[in-house]
Enzyme design. Structure first.
Site, PDB file in Angstrom:
ATOM      1  N   TRP A 192       0.828  -1.221   0.000  1.00  0.00           N
ATOM      2  CA  TRP A 192       0.000   0.000   0.000  1.00  0.00           C
ATOM      3  C   TRP A 192       0.856   1.262   0.000  1.00  0.00           C
ATOM      4  O   TRP A 192       0.316   2.358  -0.025  1.00  0.00           O
ATOM      5  CB  TRP A 192      -0.948   0.014   1.199  1.00  0.00           C
ATOM      6  CG  TRP A 192      -0.287  -0.273   2.507  1.00  0.00           C
ATOM      7  CD1 TRP A 192       0.360   0.621   3.299  1.00  0.00           C
ATOM      8  CD2 TRP A 192      -0.201  -1.530   3.159  1.00  0.00           C
ATOM      9  NE1 TRP A 192       0.850  -0.009   4.415  1.00  0.00           N
ATOM     10  CE2 TRP A 192       0.517  -1.333   4.366  1.00  0.00           C
ATOM     11  CE3 TRP A 192      -0.663  -2.830   2.859  1.00  0.00           C
ATOM     12  CZ2 TRP A 192       0.796  -2.368   5.252  1.00  0.00           C
ATOM     13  CZ3 TRP A 192      -0.386  -3.848   3.753  1.00  0.00           C
ATOM     14  CH2 TRP A 192       0.330  -3.607   4.930  1.00  0.00           C
ATOM     15  N   GLU A 213      -6.135   0.562   5.360  1.00  0.00           N
ATOM     16  CA  GLU A 213      -6.377   1.200   6.655  1.00  0.00           C
ATOM     17  C   GLU A 213      -7.416   0.456   7.479  1.00  0.00           C
ATOM     18  O   GLU A 213      -7.267   0.312   8.693  1.00  0.00           O
ATOM     19  CB  GLU A 213      -6.787   2.660   6.467  1.00  0.00           C
ATOM     20  CG  GLU A 213      -5.686   3.557   5.916  1.00  0.00           C
ATOM     21  CD  GLU A 213      -4.439   3.573   6.791  1.00  0.00           C
ATOM     22  OE1 GLU A 213      -4.521   3.211   7.979  1.00  0.00           O
ATOM     23  OE2 GLU A 213      -3.370   3.942   6.277  1.00  0.00           O
ATOM     24  N   GLN A 226      -6.372  -2.040  14.545  1.00  0.00           N
ATOM     25  CA  GLN A 226      -6.160  -2.975  15.660  1.00  0.00           C
ATOM     26  C   GLN A 226      -5.538  -4.287  15.195  1.00  0.00           C
ATOM     27  O   GLN A 226      -5.823  -5.354  15.744  1.00  0.00           O
ATOM     28  CB  GLN A 226      -7.491  -3.260  16.377  1.00  0.00           C
ATOM     29  CG  GLN A 226      -8.064  -2.047  17.043  1.00  0.00           C
ATOM     30  CD  GLN A 226      -7.246  -1.616  18.239  1.00  0.00           C
ATOM     31  OE1 GLN A 226      -7.307  -2.220  19.283  1.00  0.00           O
ATOM     32  NE2 GLN A 226      -6.445  -0.572  18.068  1.00  0.00           N
ATOM     33  N   LEU A 273      -9.607 -12.774  10.560  1.00  0.00           N
ATOM     34  CA  LEU A 273      -8.970 -11.479  10.837  1.00  0.00           C
ATOM     35  C   LEU A 273      -9.562 -10.785  12.060  1.00  0.00           C
ATOM     36  O   LEU A 273      -8.915  -9.932  12.667  1.00  0.00           O
ATOM     37  CB  LEU A 273      -9.084 -10.570   9.612  1.00  0.00           C
ATOM     38  CG  LEU A 273      -8.174  -9.339   9.575  1.00  0.00           C
ATOM     39  CD1 LEU A 273      -6.720  -9.721   9.783  1.00  0.00           C
ATOM     40  CD2 LEU A 273      -8.326  -8.586   8.256  1.00  0.00           C
ATOM     41  N   GLY A 274     -10.797 -11.179  12.438  1.00  0.00           N
ATOM     42  CA  GLY A 274     -11.394 -10.593  13.631  1.00  0.00           C
ATOM     43  C   GLY A 274     -12.087  -9.262  13.381  1.00  0.00           C
ATOM     44  O   GLY A 274     -11.997  -8.694  12.290  1.00  0.00           O
ATOM     45  N   TYR A 275     -12.789  -8.785  14.385  1.00  0.00           N
ATOM     46  CA  TYR A 275     -13.570  -7.541  14.299  1.00  0.00           C
ATOM     47  C   TYR A 275     -14.341  -7.499  12.982  1.00  0.00           C
ATOM     48  O   TYR A 275     -14.098  -6.673  12.108  1.00  0.00           O
ATOM     49  CB  TYR A 275     -12.670  -6.326  14.439  1.00  0.00           C
ATOM     50  CG  TYR A 275     -12.247  -6.048  15.864  1.00  0.00           C
ATOM     51  CD1 TYR A 275     -12.944  -6.587  16.930  1.00  0.00           C
ATOM     52  CD2 TYR A 275     -11.162  -5.238  16.135  1.00  0.00           C
ATOM     53  CE1 TYR A 275     -12.553  -6.346  18.241  1.00  0.00           C
ATOM     54  CE2 TYR A 275     -10.765  -4.989  17.447  1.00  0.00           C
ATOM     55  CZ  TYR A 275     -11.471  -5.543  18.489  1.00  0.00           C
ATOM     56  OH  TYR A 275     -11.080  -5.300  19.778  1.00  0.00           O
ATOM     57  N   TYR A 298      -9.382   8.468  12.751  1.00  0.00           N
ATOM     58  CA  TYR A 298      -8.076   7.996  12.299  1.00  0.00           C
ATOM     59  C   TYR A 298      -8.089   7.708  10.795  1.00  0.00           C
ATOM     60  O   TYR A 298      -7.248   8.199  10.034  1.00  0.00           O
ATOM     61  CB  TYR A 298      -7.630   6.727  13.061  1.00  0.00           C
ATOM     62  CG  TYR A 298      -6.519   6.051  12.305  1.00  0.00           C
ATOM     63  CD1 TYR A 298      -5.223   6.545  12.382  1.00  0.00           C
ATOM     64  CD2 TYR A 298      -6.779   5.006  11.413  1.00  0.00           C
ATOM     65  CE1 TYR A 298      -4.204   5.999  11.623  1.00  0.00           C
ATOM     66  CE2 TYR A 298      -5.771   4.458  10.657  1.00  0.00           C
ATOM     67  CZ  TYR A 298      -4.491   4.955  10.767  1.00  0.00           C
ATOM     68  OH  TYR A 298      -3.500   4.433  10.000  1.00  0.00           O
ATOM     69  N   ASP A 326      -2.949   7.114  15.808  1.00  0.00           N
ATOM     70  CA  ASP A 326      -3.264   5.715  16.109  1.00  0.00           C
ATOM     71  C   ASP A 326      -2.484   5.303  17.367  1.00  0.00           C
ATOM     72  O   ASP A 326      -1.860   6.147  18.023  1.00  0.00           O
ATOM     73  CB  ASP A 326      -2.905   4.821  14.920  1.00  0.00           C
ATOM     74  CG  ASP A 326      -1.411   4.660  14.792  1.00  0.00           C
ATOM     75  OD1 ASP A 326      -0.682   5.582  15.211  1.00  0.00           O
ATOM     76  OD2 ASP A 326      -0.956   3.613  14.295  1.00  0.00           O
ATOM     77  N   CYS A 382      15.633   3.463  21.869  1.00  0.00           N
ATOM     78  CA  CYS A 382      15.840   4.912  21.924  1.00  0.00           C
ATOM     79  C   CYS A 382      17.175   5.327  21.295  1.00  0.00           C
ATOM     80  O   CYS A 382      17.297   6.448  20.783  1.00  0.00           O
ATOM     81  CB  CYS A 382      15.771   5.398  23.363  1.00  0.00           C
ATOM     82  SG  CYS A 382      14.150   5.165  24.106  1.00  0.00           S
ATOM     83  N   CYS A 402      16.575   6.220  17.777  1.00  0.00           N
ATOM     84  CA  CYS A 402      15.471   7.142  17.508  1.00  0.00           C
ATOM     85  C   CYS A 402      15.993   8.465  16.948  1.00  0.00           C
ATOM     86  O   CYS A 402      16.875   9.095  17.533  1.00  0.00           O
ATOM     87  CB  CYS A 402      14.674   7.398  18.782  1.00  0.00           C
ATOM     88  SG  CYS A 402      13.318   8.550  18.525  1.00  0.00           S
ATOM     89  N   CYS A 415      13.098  14.152  22.999  1.00  0.00           N
ATOM     90  CA  CYS A 415      12.156  13.322  23.753  1.00  0.00           C
ATOM     91  C   CYS A 415      12.340  13.556  25.252  1.00  0.00           C
ATOM     92  O   CYS A 415      13.336  13.161  25.851  1.00  0.00           O
ATOM     93  CB  CYS A 415      12.369  11.851  23.418  1.00  0.00           C
ATOM     94  SG  CYS A 415      11.214  10.748  24.260  1.00  0.00           S
TER      95      CYS A 415
END
Length: 354
Positions: A25, A38, A43, A81-83, A121, A139, A200, A203, A209
DNA sequence: AATACGGGGTC
DNA sequence: GACCCAGTATT
């Protein structure tokens, strides 16, 4: 803080260009494909969603093809995949795009938000990634990055936290490159600013931060509550009469809406004996005489707020069940896997019936 | 403002 | 076992 934003944005993009994962994508601006990715990734980890994205993109080339598909076909493709409301909402949204926008996803945040299954989102993601519009996404990754970056202890799952972090995300947005910026924030959360053991040292914005500077990374993000799960005992009845069995489509409000399973007896909290559930199901479905052939092992199935302990009870019937009266589907065992099934049922099918 | 909604991975 | 994941809809 504001005056650092430009530097943060730059470091972020530089890091993203060098470290982003190669995803299908990310090779397109097609709003249909962005939408598909998306919704699938809501989740859901990239590794889990990726094969589903490929399946859907190959099967439905555009939103019109998606709208014209059967919902049962979409649910079957979504299986595992759920949901599952995501799949049903996508079908509705595809129809909305065809009817309201002539098959073109609107390049407009408020219009995107009106589509079924598209929340703040996803509307921001499509607007920015497909159309380059200046909407910041927020997100789970972004919540984490921002809470650490600012050492902000507002609970990320509270209404207040949502407001605070959406605002922070928007104020940090790179208006010149909204798509890359948003994806960079998410990718940073996924690869570097991880929930536990964040890297970190790697990062690109660690000097900005606050949590890192104060050595309090592990204190963020703050979450307000933990959800507890209840135990459900489920006895499924795999009937057999002249080579076929009976299944049903799950309706109403609960889990697995639109998917298929066997007739069953359900108890919340306390365990039920097979003898009890056998009596109950005989009464409920007016079954009369039948022979219990086999009671399966316990299947433990974990959902977010439920622990399901299931047994499958195979029975041979002496007469058929009234499928119309009880809204059942008469089906050969070999054909079961053509229906969309919850993972629990699929696992039983693979182990015992295939 | 809370809760329901899946399944799989990590520590 | 607890937590998390490219969240949304409903109550």
């Amino acid at each position: 803080m504001k005056k650092f934003h430009t530097i943060i944005q730059k470091q972020l993009l530089r890091w993203y260009d060098a470290n982003k994962r190669d995803m299908p994508w990310r090779q397109t601006n097609d709003a249909y494909k962005i939408w598909l990715s998306e919704i699938i990734l809501q989740q859901t980890r990239v590794e889990q969603g990726l094969p589903y994205y490929n399946k859907f993109v190959n099967k439905y080339k555009n939103v019109k093809a998606f709208a014209n598909a059967n919902e049962s076909e979409i649910l079957k493709l979504w299986q595992g995949l759920g949901y599952y409301s995501r799949a049903r909402n996508m079908h509705a949204a595809a129809h909305q795009v065809v009817e309201w926008h002539n098959g073109i996803f609107p390049a407009n945040y408020d219009e995107l938000l009106k589509l079924k299954g598209v929340g703040e989102y996803t509307a921001s993601a499509i607007a920015s990634i497909a159309y380059g519009l200046p909407h910041a996404v927020c997100d789970g990754n972004v919540f984490r990055v921002l809470s650490r970056l600012n050492a902000n202890d507002t609970p990320i799952n509270s209404t207040e936290g949502k407001k605070v972090f959406f605002h922070l995300a928007q104020s940090l947005l790179n208006h010149q490159f909204p798509s890359q910026h948003n994806q960079a924030m998410m990718e940073l959360g996924a690869l570097v600013c991880k929930p536990t053991n964040p890297l970190c040292g790697q990062c690109p914005i660690n000097t900005f931060c606050v949590a890192h500077q104060k050595n309090t990374i592990d204190k963020f993000p703050v979450k307000s509550k933990k959800q507890k799960s209840t135990v459900i005992y489920l006895h499924y009845f795999v009937f057999e009469y002249k080579g076929h069995t009976y299944m049903q489509t799950r309706k109403g409000k609960g889990i697995w809406q639109g998917l298929h399973d066997f007739p069953h007896v359900e108890y919340t909290g306390k365990e039920i004996s097979p003898e009890q559930s056998i009596q109950r199901i005989q009464h409920t479905l007016a079954i009369g005489k039948m022979d219990v052939i086999k009671i399966s092992q316990e299947y433990k199935h974990i959902l977010t707020h439920r622990i399901i302990i299931a047994k499958f009870i195979q029975c041979t019937l002496h007469k058929p069940i009234d499928t119309k009266k009880y809204s059942l589907i008469k089906i050969k065992k070999a054909e079961i896997n053509k229906l969309s099934l919850p993972r629990l049922i699929e696992k039983y099918y693979i182990k015992e019936l295939q």
